[in-house]
Design a protein around this motif. Structure first.
Motif, short mmCIF file in Angstrom:
data_model
loop_
_atom_site.label_atom_id
_atom_site.label_comp_id
_atom_site.label_asym_id
_atom_site.label_seq_id
_atom_site.Cartn_x
_atom_site.Cartn_y
_atom_site.Cartn_z
N ALA A 37 0.83 -1.20 0.00
CA ALA A 37 0.00 0.00 0.00
C ALA A 37 0.87 1.25 0.00
O ALA A 37 1.92 1.30 0.64
CB ALA A 37 -0.91 0.01 1.22
N THR A 38 0.44 2.27 -0.73
CA THR A 38 1.15 3.55 -0.75
C THR A 38 0.88 4.34 0.52
O THR A 38 1.75 5.01 1.05
CB THR A 38 0.72 4.37 -1.98
N SER A 51 -3.77 2.52 -2.45
CA SER A 51 -2.70 2.64 -3.43
C SER A 51 -2.53 4.07 -3.93
O SER A 51 -1.51 4.39 -4.54
CB SER A 51 -2.99 1.71 -4.62
#
Length: 409
Positions: A37-38, A51
């Protein structure tokens, strides 16, 4: 319904993230669809990833609405207007339910989602934003629902409230690698007037790297639901007898060595000729991504979906040492409030708990996710009964093979 996590403009100049898949917070690397995950957010021992880097610094709809949910109310369904969308989610004793967030473009579809939950679950209260109260009141009256209705103003911040939790960048291993690279640049250059050279004089062998993986049950549950709700071919003469989802090692009519599958078992309606019905089924499923299997008056097929294992580290890399009593109690707590039968035994030296509950597929998956340190080995829906077999979590150990790095490459 708009799928997946998204940014909602719930008020002029104010955004929040909705449609999240929450999971129990545990040491490891948060992922979205199997990828790192960002951005991540933590709330009440739960964690969610996204994301989209635009989420960084934004609050979650789950917390905004959750601050107005009465924890004493028990099981609450929230439906609120959020700009041009409608956000629906469940809360149990004030905490957001995992796999419960949904975002819809029309209020009719949002209310239909609430209705499905009223039909399959015990709901104590429905909380709505003021501007849609009339719609929700009419909905409750038409269905003679027992749930109490309350209006909540989630947009207003009360004096003295703590700041909202916001999404932050997920550093993960990339952050560690970046820090290591920066340190190498400092040490490899000139420090205190002394040039330091780290060039090796001979090939260097990189030792094997130990890795640990486990099933991402939030991703598995989401993909299972999406696959089960997909447009499956309908064939005259056949009706669904059972359906479910499976992964490696599951007890199911269809299995998968990697990833997951949603499966269906159809039974032949008695008045139809077997040969003709089979030919009709073969024609209807000719472009289907999984083979058909005929067994007497049954037809079995599946729809594959992605369910890649995720890497874990720290304390999460150690498989839990759960006894049958501990696991059984956790399952009983998770499935409290629905009609169910729970059986416990030991299978091949491992505790095993089997649940047969009268609830929906989505609700059963949400409840399973509340059970700490657990894996699924069976998931089947037949009529109104969902069957789950639950065992202690398994961590898979593997190694990255060694490689040789030539000097002065």
């Amino acid at each position: 319904m708009s799928g997946g996590a998204q940014i909602l403009s719930f008020a002029p100049g104010r955004d929040a993230v909705g449609g999240l898949s929450w999971r129990l917070a545990r040491k490891g690397v948060p992922t979205v669809a199997g990828r790192r995950a960002t951005a991540v957010a933590k709330l009440d021992e739960r964690i969610a990833g996204m994301s989209n880097a635009s989420a960084i610094g934004l609050p979650t709809m789950a917390e905004l609405v959750g601050r107005r949910i009465d924890a004493a109310a028990g099981h609450v369904i929230a439906i609120v207007e959020a700009g041009n969308a409608y956000w629906v989610a469940g809360y149990v004793r004030g905490r957001i339910e995992m796999l419960s967030e949904q975002v819809f473009e029309e209020i009719g579809k949002a209310l239909a989602a609430v209705e499905r939950r009223l039909q399959s679950e015990s709901i104590d209260q429905i909380a709505c934003s003021p501007e849609i109260r009339a719609d929700v009141e009419n909905f409750i009256a038409d269905r003679q629902a027992d749930a109490e209705l309350v209006a909540i103003d989630y947009r207003r911040r009360l004096e003295g409230e703590d700041p909202l939790v916001t999404f932050r960048r997920n550093g993960g291993r990339k952050g560690v690698l970046a820090a290591g690279a920066a340190l190498a640049l400092v040490l490899g250059g000139t420090f205190a007037g002394v040039a330091i050279n780290f060039e090796p004089e001979a090939p260097v062998t990189v030792e094997r790297i130990e890795q640990f993986h486990e099933t991402d049950w939030v991703a598995f549950s989401n993909e299972c639901r999406f696959a089960a709700e997909a447009e499956w071919p309908r064939v005259l003469g056949w009706e669904v007898a059972a359906e479910g989802c499976a992964g490696p090692g599951f007890d199911a009519p269809v299995n998968s060595d990697a990833g997951g599958v949603a499966w269906r078992e159809l039974k032949l309606v008695s008045r139809f000729d077997t040969i003709i019905a089979q030919r009709m089924a073969e024609r209807a499923f000719r472009d289907w991504p999984h083979e058909l299997r005929f067994e007497n008056d049954r037809l079995i097929t599946a729809l594959p979906f992605e369910a890649d294992p995720v890497e874990v580290s720290g304390d999460a890399a150690t498989a839990p040492d759960l006894g049958l009593g501990t696991l059984g109690t956790s399952v009983e707590n998770a499935f409290a409030g629905v009609r169910q039968r729970i059986e416990t035994d030991v299978h091949r030296g491992r505790p095993r708990v089997t649940v047969r509950a009268r609830t929906s597929m989505s609700d059963a998956l949400r409840r399973f996710l509340v059970v700490p340190d657990a894996d699924l080995t069976e998931f089947e829906v037949a009529g109104e009964v969902v069957t789950l077999t639950i065992v202690p979590r398994t961590v898979t150990r593997s190694f990255v093979e060694p490689m040789e790095v030539a000097a002065n490459d």
